[in-house]
Design an enzyme around this catalytic site. Structure first.
Site, mmCIF file in Angstrom:
data_model
loop_
_atom_site.group_PDB
_atom_site.id
_atom_site.type_symbol
_atom_site.label_atom_id
_atom_site.label_comp_id
_atom_site.label_asym_id
_atom_site.label_seq_id
_atom_site.Cartn_x
_atom_site.Cartn_y
_atom_site.Cartn_z
ATOM 1 C CE LYS A 54 -2.370 -0.692 4.033
ATOM 2 N NZ LYS A 54 -1.273 -2.224 3.978
ATOM 3 N NE ARG B 92 -4.235 -1.722 9.973
ATOM 4 C CZ ARG B 92 -3.303 -1.242 9.223
ATOM 5 N NH1 ARG B 92 -3.516 0.020 9.143
ATOM 6 N NH2 ARG B 92 -2.539 -2.191 9.196
ATOM 7 N NE ARG C 174 7.147 -2.603 6.463
ATOM 8 C CZ ARG C 174 5.913 -2.568 6.269
ATOM 9 N NH1 ARG C 174 5.167 -2.234 5.558
ATOM 10 N NH2 ARG C 174 4.882 -3.053 7.114
ATOM 11 N NE ARG D 221 6.274 -0.537 10.692
ATOM 12 C CZ ARG D 221 5.465 -0.194 9.539
ATOM 13 N NH1 ARG D 221 5.086 0.060 8.457
ATOM 14 N NH2 ARG D 221 3.598 -0.797 10.890
ATOM 15 N NE ARG E 139 1.875 -4.908 11.039
ATOM 16 C CZ ARG E 139 3.180 -4.547 10.996
ATOM 17 N NH1 ARG E 139 4.011 -5.161 11.250
ATOM 18 N NH2 ARG E 139 2.855 -3.653 9.245
#
Ligand code: ADP
Ligand code: ADP
Ligand code: ZN
Length: 220
Positions: free
Chosen positions: A13, A88, A127, A160, A171
């Protein structure tokens, strides 16, 4: 136009939002980025959000909704927003529809980036995010030219704290339970544009932009 980017954590996204922002001229509003900015500024909202984010849980609806409503009330959002990571939950979706209606607007398109679970985990765990400009890279799929240095701005890359395997798994569970139902909801409304998010980044972009111009034509 008001557009939502919908998809699991790691679906791409943020990556696609950067391109779409330039292509459409819409303002990119990412709930996760807003929380991380609040945390950097040491605000109460940031601290509160962190306690949920670190566990991979969702920040309570009323907190997220209040933050987004405030954000879209600003002048730069008056001609349309590209929502990333919001809504969400069903309550968030309804609150957004209600708020946009007050401005005489509606959710025009929901871009759903579809990616298989195994790929999502690798994407999240790999990431790397730039501390300075927020650009994202991926150790496995899309490495920066120099280790830990941003190609765009020379800033430092970091992982992160919620991008560990364990938190990522949680998640994804939260996503399946709370966010997946939105896909059927928007499909029924006829606003869903389903995109194969497993293709390479530039192909996802091309497919998305082609899909969007199809929608724009239908709207005319
Ligand atoms: P999201 O905002 O949906 O959580 P990101 O855009 O941050 O996802 O992407 C998650 C990770 O996957 C990042 O490391 C990014 O560089 C990488 N990525 C994004 N899109 C692709 C793609 N199409 N193919 C391979 N890796 C991708
Ligand atoms: P990703 O796209 O990789 O899932 P985000 O940056 O969108 O990551 O979100 C990071 C975290 O911020 C989420 O795990 C959650 O704790 C919180 N968050 C972001 N957006 C929302 C939202 N709309 N509702 C509730 N919590 C959110
Ligand atoms: Zn950078």
């Amino acid at each position: 136009m008001d557009i939502i980017l919908l998809g699991a954590p790691g679906a791409g996204k943020g990556t696609q939002a950067k391109v779409l922002e330039e292509h459409t001229g819409l303002v990119h509003v990412a709930s996760g980025d807003l929380f991380r900015a609040a945390l950097r500024q040491g605000t109460e909202l940031g601290m509160l959000a962190k306690s949920y984010m670190d566990r991979g849980a969702l920040v309570p609806d009323e907190v997220v909704i209040r933050m987004i409503i405030e954000r879209i009330s600003r002048p730069d959002c008056s001609s349309g927003v590209l929502f990333d990571g919001f809504p969400r939950t069903s309550d968030q979706a309804r609150a957004l529809e209600h708020e946009l209606a007050a401005y005489g607007r509606r959710i025009d398109v929901v871009i759903y980036l579809k990616v298989p679970d195994a790929v999502l985990l690798r994407r999240i765990a790999g990431r790397q995010t730039c501390k300075t400009c927020g650009s994202t890279y991926n150790m496995y799929y899309f490495p920066s030219k120099r280790l830990d240095v941003c190609d765009e701005c020379g800033g430092r890359l970091y992982q992160r704290s919620d991008d560990t395997m364990e938190t990522a798994r949680h998640r994804l569970e939260v996503y399946f339970a709370q966010t997946m139902p939105l896909i059927a909801y928007f499909r029924e409304q006829g606003s869903l544009l389903e995109i194969d998010g497993q293709q390479e980044i530039s192909l996802v972009t091309d497919t998305m932009i082609r899909g969007l111009s199809g929608v724009a034509t239908r709207h005319r």
